[in-house]
Design a protein around this motif. Structure first.
Motif: not given
Length: 134
Positions: A46-48, A68-71, A92-93, A99-100
């Motif tokens: 999903c990015g930003t 990406s935590f930052e996104m 969700l990171l 993924f779960e």
């Protein structure tokens, strides 16, 4: 995803030519043609969160997944429901190859070029298998 640590701050500037509205309308049309007009939808990579927010405004309960935590941090800045009827988005990171989710969802999509970062055939197969499972 380390490559997006610094880039996350300017990502939306570089993506300003993307026809998100057109893609969102197309996606909504495809979902409705398949009998999905509500429920939980996942935006994989999903990015930003721009597309995620647009789909949320169309009435879907959204989950945004990115590696990406930052996104995701930027996505969360924009996710502030202003009215009682606006929905909050669960971000969700997670790596899309692993993924779960907490249960099944109505649909999973991946917009832009997120899947292009999956370089190995077996990793891409893992993404599709997980999407199919949920």
């Amino acid at each position: 995803m380390e490559a997006y640590t610094s880039f996350a701050q300017v990502y939306d500037l570089f993506m300003d030519n993307v026809p998100y509205e057109m893609w969102c309308d197309f996606l909504e049309q495809e979902l409705k043609q398949n009998g999905i007009s509500d429920g939980i939808i996942v935006d994989l990579g999903c990015g930003t969160g721009k597309m995620t927010r647009m789909m949320s405004k169309k009435g879907y309960d959204m989950i945004g997944i990115d590696n990406s935590f930052e996104m995701l941090d930027i996505a969360r800045e924009f996710d502030t429901p202003k009215e009682m009827d606006e929905k909050s988005i669960l971000y969700l990171l997670q790596d899309m190859r692993e993924f779960e989710l907490y249960g099944t969802v109505r649909a999973i999509y991946s917009a832009c070029d997120s899947l292009n970062y999956i370089l190995e055939e077996e990793d891409l197969l893992a993404v599709f298998q997980l999407a199919n499972n949920y």
